[in-house]
Design a protein around this motif. Structure first.
Motif, mmCIF file in Angstrom:
data_model
loop_
_atom_site.group_PDB
_atom_site.id
_atom_site.type_symbol
_atom_site.label_atom_id
_atom_site.label_comp_id
_atom_site.label_asym_id
_atom_site.label_seq_id
_atom_site.Cartn_x
_atom_site.Cartn_y
_atom_site.Cartn_z
ATOM 1 N N ILE A 1 0.836 -1.213 0.000
ATOM 2 C CA ILE A 1 0.000 0.000 0.000
ATOM 3 C C ILE A 1 0.866 1.257 0.000
ATOM 4 N N LEU A 2 1.969 1.211 0.721
ATOM 5 C CA LEU A 2 2.873 2.365 0.741
ATOM 6 C C LEU A 2 3.393 2.641 -0.670
ATOM 7 N N LEU A 3 3.779 1.585 -1.384
ATOM 8 C CA LEU A 3 4.267 1.743 -2.756
ATOM 9 C C LEU A 3 3.184 2.326 -3.646
ATOM 10 N N ILE A 4 1.962 1.779 -3.509
ATOM 11 C CA ILE A 4 0.867 2.266 -4.353
ATOM 12 C C ILE A 4 0.558 3.720 -4.024
ATOM 13 N N ALA A 5 0.509 4.029 -2.734
ATOM 14 C CA ALA A 5 0.150 5.389 -2.327
ATOM 15 C C ALA A 5 1.219 6.386 -2.768
ATOM 16 N N ALA A 6 2.496 5.976 -2.685
ATOM 17 C CA ALA A 6 3.567 6.925 -2.945
ATOM 18 C C ALA A 6 3.898 7.032 -4.434
ATOM 19 N N LEU A 7 3.943 5.896 -5.119
ATOM 20 C CA LEU A 7 4.478 5.908 -6.476
ATOM 21 C C LEU A 7 3.495 5.487 -7.547
ATOM 22 N N LEU A 8 2.644 4.546 -7.220
ATOM 23 C CA LEU A 8 1.914 3.858 -8.283
ATOM 24 C C LEU A 8 0.419 4.094 -8.200
ATOM 25 N N ARG A 9 0.033 5.365 -8.127
ATOM 26 C CA ARG A 9 -1.398 5.636 -7.996
ATOM 27 C C ARG A 9 -2.213 5.011 -9.110
ATOM 28 N N ARG A 10 -1.646 4.938 -10.314
ATOM 29 C CA ARG A 10 -2.410 4.428 -11.453
ATOM 30 C C ARG A 10 -2.202 2.929 -11.661
ATOM 31 N N PHE A 11 -1.345 2.336 -10.829
ATOM 32 C CA PHE A 11 -0.966 0.934 -11.025
ATOM 33 C C PHE A 11 -2.187 0.012 -11.052
ATOM 34 N N MET A 12 -3.132 0.277 -10.135
ATOM 35 C CA MET A 12 -4.287 -0.608 -10.013
ATOM 36 C C MET A 12 -5.216 -0.546 -11.218
ATOM 37 N N GLU A 13 -5.072 0.543 -12.025
ATOM 38 C CA GLU A 13 -5.990 0.671 -13.161
ATOM 39 C C GLU A 13 -5.439 0.014 -14.412
ATOM 40 N N LYS A 14 -4.181 -0.424 -14.363
ATOM 41 C CA LYS A 14 -3.585 -1.091 -15.525
ATOM 42 C C LYS A 14 -4.341 -2.377 -15.833
ATOM 43 N N LYS A 15 -4.590 -2.613 -17.122
ATOM 44 C CA LYS A 15 -5.420 -3.756 -17.504
ATOM 45 C C LYS A 15 -4.851 -5.114 -17.099
ATOM 46 N N PRO A 16 -3.544 -5.379 -17.341
ATOM 47 C CA PRO A 16 -3.035 -6.703 -16.919
ATOM 48 C C PRO A 16 -3.163 -6.907 -15.406
ATOM 49 N N VAL A 17 -2.965 -5.839 -14.652
ATOM 50 C CA VAL A 17 -3.086 -5.947 -13.188
ATOM 51 C C VAL A 17 -4.516 -6.338 -12.816
ATOM 52 N N ARG A 18 -5.482 -5.658 -13.416
ATOM 53 C CA ARG A 18 -6.895 -5.982 -13.163
ATOM 54 C C ARG A 18 -7.187 -7.416 -13.573
ATOM 55 N N ALA A 19 -6.614 -7.835 -14.736
ATOM 56 C CA ALA A 19 -6.877 -9.187 -15.229
ATOM 57 C C ALA A 19 -6.415 -10.213 -14.199
ATOM 58 N N VAL A 20 -5.223 -9.996 -13.631
ATOM 59 C CA VAL A 20 -4.703 -10.945 -12.644
ATOM 60 C C VAL A 20 -5.552 -10.914 -11.369
ATOM 61 N N LEU A 21 -5.879 -9.704 -10.890
ATOM 62 C CA LEU A 21 -6.641 -9.606 -9.637
ATOM 63 C C LEU A 21 -8.025 -10.229 -9.776
ATOM 64 N N ASP A 22 -8.659 -10.023 -10.944
ATOM 65 C CA ASP A 22 -9.963 -10.659 -11.162
ATOM 66 C C ASP A 22 -9.800 -12.155 -11.398
ATOM 67 N N GLY A 23 -8.684 -12.530 -12.018
ATOM 68 C CA GLY A 23 -8.469 -13.924 -12.385
ATOM 69 C C GLY A 23 -8.260 -14.845 -11.202
ATOM 70 N N VAL A 24 -7.697 -14.339 -10.101
ATOM 71 C CA VAL A 24 -7.477 -15.224 -8.955
ATOM 72 C C VAL A 24 -8.756 -15.414 -8.142
ATOM 73 N N LYS A 25 -9.766 -14.562 -8.367
ATOM 74 C CA LYS A 25 -10.986 -14.653 -7.559
ATOM 75 C C LYS A 25 -11.667 -16.027 -7.618
ATOM 76 N N PRO A 26 -11.936 -16.567 -8.833
ATOM 77 C CA PRO A 26 -12.622 -17.867 -8.860
ATOM 78 C C PRO A 26 -11.833 -18.950 -8.137
ATOM 79 N N CYS A 27 -10.504 -18.884 -8.247
ATOM 80 C CA CYS A 27 -9.648 -19.859 -7.566
ATOM 81 C C CYS A 27 -9.862 -19.771 -6.054
ATOM 82 N N ILE A 28 -9.915 -18.539 -5.541
ATOM 83 C CA ILE A 28 -10.075 -18.343 -4.099
ATOM 84 C C ILE A 28 -11.449 -18.799 -3.626
ATOM 85 N N VAL A 29 -12.479 -18.524 -4.454
ATOM 86 C CA VAL A 29 -13.821 -18.975 -4.083
ATOM 87 C C VAL A 29 -13.843 -20.502 -3.974
ATOM 88 N N GLY A 30 -13.201 -21.177 -4.940
ATOM 89 C CA GLY A 30 -13.131 -22.643 -4.897
ATOM 90 C C GLY A 30 -12.435 -23.125 -3.635
#
Lengths: 200, 192
Positions: free
Chosen positions: A99-128
């Motif tokens: 969070i410190l890295l995101i807050a300080a340097l990477l404000r837009r990091f979370m909006e990057k498409k590959p990042v979103r793809a990975v974060l959404d992609g692990v969800k079904p695995c976790i639900v299982g």
């Protein structure tokens, strides 16, 4: 060195937990069992305590496991305290740094498409993982021998009664109040029912 | 308090840590009340942004939010004080309980109560899982990953394998990334 191990194992927990507290339970359980730190039963008791005391469940569980393991390894109260500190620090550190890295340097990091793809992609695995862990816990309540042998024998009828009672209570509450019973209410009711069903 | 912003962060987040039951999501409401409504540290929109980031990054949502709010208010040191504050109450409470629980469990009725609690915990976990399942976008890929993860968990259980869920999550991340890559390549080719 047990304290370093506690720290590192809980860094792993903090790093690989997505989807809130319930996502962490399978990973902590696996960590605790594979290190032979405590029994599956004691671990579920601790979860019950963690959910009915204030604070994040992950932090609560880390503090508890740390104390138990530290005390077992050193035989002293201070060992337990230091174990608690190491495990709690471990579970908090990855989030803190990320969070410190995101807050300080990477404000837009979370909006990057590959990042979103990975974060959404692990969800079904976790639900299982979460759902199968829950089913395993039900099975372990019903068949106490399950942990040692993989035979579904020796059905615990009192556990079956408990499961039916709590299930009925929760769905009754939902129909009556139009919302799910809170974790703390469920746990308190289950404790009272437990005393009634399993005896004094 | 206004003169000592770090102390203010510490005390505010200790209060949040001490009075939220039921995990991170319950905490968010209290954080909003304290940091947006009462203290005006953040606007509502900023708080919503922080919530989204806290939920999608690993780790406890409460810790993520505290770290973020602390940073906004007072930089890395603010992060430290806010996080320390939010952890401290649960640490103290659980530490004290952990000293005594094992002895308590020797008492028959306490053990009975905890056998009941064990069933409640299983219900709470399955309810959380089902809620997440309902929110999940039911794309073919998501359903395939879900089934694969569930089967892998069952296999690990039945054959007492040592295969960490961490690997399952990493594999799922890799699958999602490759699917995204393939999708991008296809889109580029379609444009040609």
């Amino acid at each position: 060195m047990i304290f370093l191990r506690l720290f590192l194992e809980f860094v792993k927990v903090g790093l690989f937990t997505f989807g809130g507290a319930y996502g962490s339970i399978p990973i902590i359980r696996e960590t605790v069992l594979s290190n032979a730190w405590m029994s599956d039963d004691l671990f579920t008791y601790i979860l019950g305590v963690s959910e009915s005391t204030p604070g994040p469940i992950m932090v609560n569980t880390a503090t508890y496991v740390g104390n138990t393991v530290g005390m077992q390894a050193t035989g002293t109260v201070w060992g337990g305290f230091f174990g608690s500190v190491c495990a709690t620090l471990g579970v908090v550190t990855p989030s803190f740094i990320i969070i410190l890295l995101i807050a300080a340097l990477l404000r837009r990091f979370m909006e990057k498409k590959p990042v979103r793809a990975v974060l959404d992609g692990v969800k079904p695995c976790i639900v299982g993982i979460i759902l199968i862990t829950a089913i395993h816990l039900f099975a372990a309540c019903l068949f106490p021998g399950l942990a040692n042998s993989f035979r579904l024998s020796g059905l615990d009828t009192r556990a079956l009664i408990m499961i039916l009672l709590i299930g009925a209570g929760r769905s009754g509450w939902k129909m009556w109040k139009k919302r799910a019973a809170s974790p703390i209410l469920t746990i308190l009711a289950a404790a009272v029912l437990g005393v009634a069903v399993y005896g004094v | 308090m206004k003169k000592f912003p770090l102390l203010d962060l510490l005390v505010t987040f200790m209060k949040i840590g001490a009075f939220t039951f039921g995990g991170g999501y319950a905490m968010l409401a209290l954080i909003e009340n304290e940091c947006v409504a009462k203290k005006g540290w953040l606007t509502h929109d900023e708080f919503m942004d922080i919530t989204v980031i806290a939920e999608s990054t690993p780790g406890p949502v409460a810790i993520n939010t505290a770290t973020f709010v602390g940073y906004k208010k007072k930089g890395p040191l603010g992060s430290f004080f806010a996080t320390f504050g939010v952890v401290l109450p649960s640490f103290v409470i659980i530490y004290l309980i952990s000293l005594f629980l094992k002895d308590f469990l020797e008492i028959t009725w306490v053990a009975s109560a905890f056998k009941g609690i064990r069933v409640a915990v299983a219900y709470l976990i399955i309810a959380a899982g089902l809620k997440m399942w309902k929110k999940l976008k039911k794309t073919p890929l998501n359903i395939a990953v879900f089934i694969a993860a569930a089967l892998a968990m069952i296999a690990v259980d039945f054959f007492a394998l040592r295969f960490s869920t961490v690997y399952m999550i990493l594999i799922a991340a890799l699958v999602a990334l490759s699917a995204y890559g393939v999708g991008e390549i296809r889109r580029k080719e379609a444009r040609k």
